[in-house]
Design a protein around this motif. Structure first.
Motif, PDB file in Angstrom:
ATOM      1  N   ARG A 146       0.845  -1.206   0.000  1.00 39.55           N
ATOM      2  CA  ARG A 146       0.000   0.000   0.000  1.00 39.55           C
ATOM      3  C   ARG A 146       0.882   1.259   0.000  1.00 39.55           C
ATOM      4  O   ARG A 146       0.550   2.265   0.616  1.00 39.55           O
ATOM      5  CB  ARG A 146      -0.911  -0.010   1.234  1.00 39.55           C
ATOM      6  N   THR A 194      -0.280   4.886  -0.323  1.00 34.67           N
ATOM      7  CA  THR A 194      -0.957   5.526   0.805  1.00 34.67           C
ATOM      8  C   THR A 194      -0.023   6.493   1.520  1.00 34.67           C
ATOM      9  O   THR A 194      -0.467   7.513   2.071  1.00 34.67           O
ATOM     10  CB  THR A 194      -1.467   4.459   1.799  1.00 34.67           C
ATOM     11  N   VAL A 203      -1.796   2.162   8.187  1.00 34.14           N
ATOM     12  CA  VAL A 203      -1.750   2.248   6.727  1.00 34.14           C
ATOM     13  C   VAL A 203      -2.938   1.519   6.117  1.00 34.14           C
ATOM     14  O   VAL A 203      -3.577   2.012   5.182  1.00 34.14           O
ATOM     15  CB  VAL A 203      -0.420   1.668   6.190  1.00 34.14           C
ATOM     16  N   LYS A 235      -5.800   3.490   6.294  1.00 32.79           N
ATOM     17  CA  LYS A 235      -5.604   4.748   5.550  1.00 32.79           C
ATOM     18  C   LYS A 235      -5.894   5.968   6.420  1.00 32.79           C
ATOM     19  O   LYS A 235      -6.446   6.960   5.958  1.00 32.79           O
ATOM     20  CB  LYS A 235      -6.483   4.774   4.297  1.00 32.79           C
ATOM     21  N   LEU A 264      -4.396   8.818   7.644  1.00 31.36           N
ATOM     22  CA  LEU A 264      -3.198   9.627   7.440  1.00 31.36           C
ATOM     23  C   LEU A 264      -2.899  10.525   8.635  1.00 31.36           C
ATOM     24  O   LEU A 264      -1.735  10.776   8.947  1.00 31.36           O
ATOM     25  CB  LEU A 264      -3.355  10.479   6.177  1.00 31.36           C
TER      26      LEU A 264
END
Length: 214
Positions: free
Chosen positions: A120, A123, A182, A185, A187
């Motif tokens: 990923r 990301t 992650v 997701k 952030l």
């Protein structure tokens, strides 16, 4: 095969042509309305509209090329990191008899977690410091930690096993936390999660077994 599929390229070119044509029509019409009844209005509209269409096409082409370069760099980075992780997996598998049994499961799960993070990778594209932390963990910190312990004489390994296990435990916890974030997701959580960054940027030569002068 790396890059945009043929269908994607066709759609992108069609969008560029459409946007350029729309720009031409708008600018041509605007200048024509402004300059009429000037006899040069038609020519001026053609020139101005053509310049606008060319600028639109060039801008969109540049953006597409920049996106392709970023995608290529991202893919190359993933490929290198996967190779490093494969090497780590092989080391853990073939040298397992030299590692404390209690660390082997953590090491394998850590590699799996890092593989999921790399899978990923996009990301983390906007979080360069986190990408650097993961990259350094894979290419420097974890390999060097393993190397330092495996290079010890067998007679010295029991003496340093506890410190090695603590180091592996801290790193495994950091990787697991980052992997979960992650995958989700999240952030914002990644921005505030400094565990992996701090662990990865600590020189293992200075930290591991430092109490024993190694």
């Amino acid at each position: 095969m790396i890059g945009h599929p043929a269908g994607g390229d066709h759609r992108r070119r069609r969008l560029q042509v459409t946007a350029s044509a729309a720009s031409f029509v708008v600018l041509f019409a605007a200048l024509l309305i402004i300059m009429l009844p000037n006899p040069w209005a038609l020519l001026a509209g053609l020139v101005f509209g053509g310049a606008g269409a060319a600028a639109t096409y060039g801008t969109m082409s540049g953006m597409a090329q920049s996106s392709q370069r970023r995608t290529q760099a991202l893919t190359d980075d993933q490929k290198r990191l996967r190779q490093e992780l494969a090497s780590l997996t092989e080391t853990i598998r073939t040298r397992s008899d030299k590692l404390p049994p209690s660390t082997q499961g953590q090491l394998r799960m850590m590699v799996v977690g890092l593989e999921e993070i790399v899978e990923r990778w996009s990301t983390l594209e906007r979080l360069a410091e986190q990408q650097d932390a993961v990259r350094m963990t894979i290419t420097r910190h974890l390999p060097r930690t393993l190397e330092l312990f495996l290079e010890l004489p067998d007679s010295a390994k029991p003496t340093h096993a506890r410190e090695f296990k603590e180091q592996v435990g801290l790193l495994a916890e950091a990787v697991a936390k980052t992997r979960d974030t992650v995958v989700a997701k999240n952030l914002q959580a990644l921005r505030t999660n400094r565990w992996l960054l701090e662990e990865s940027l600590t020189d293992p030569d200075e930290k591991l077994f430092r109490d024993h002068g190694l």
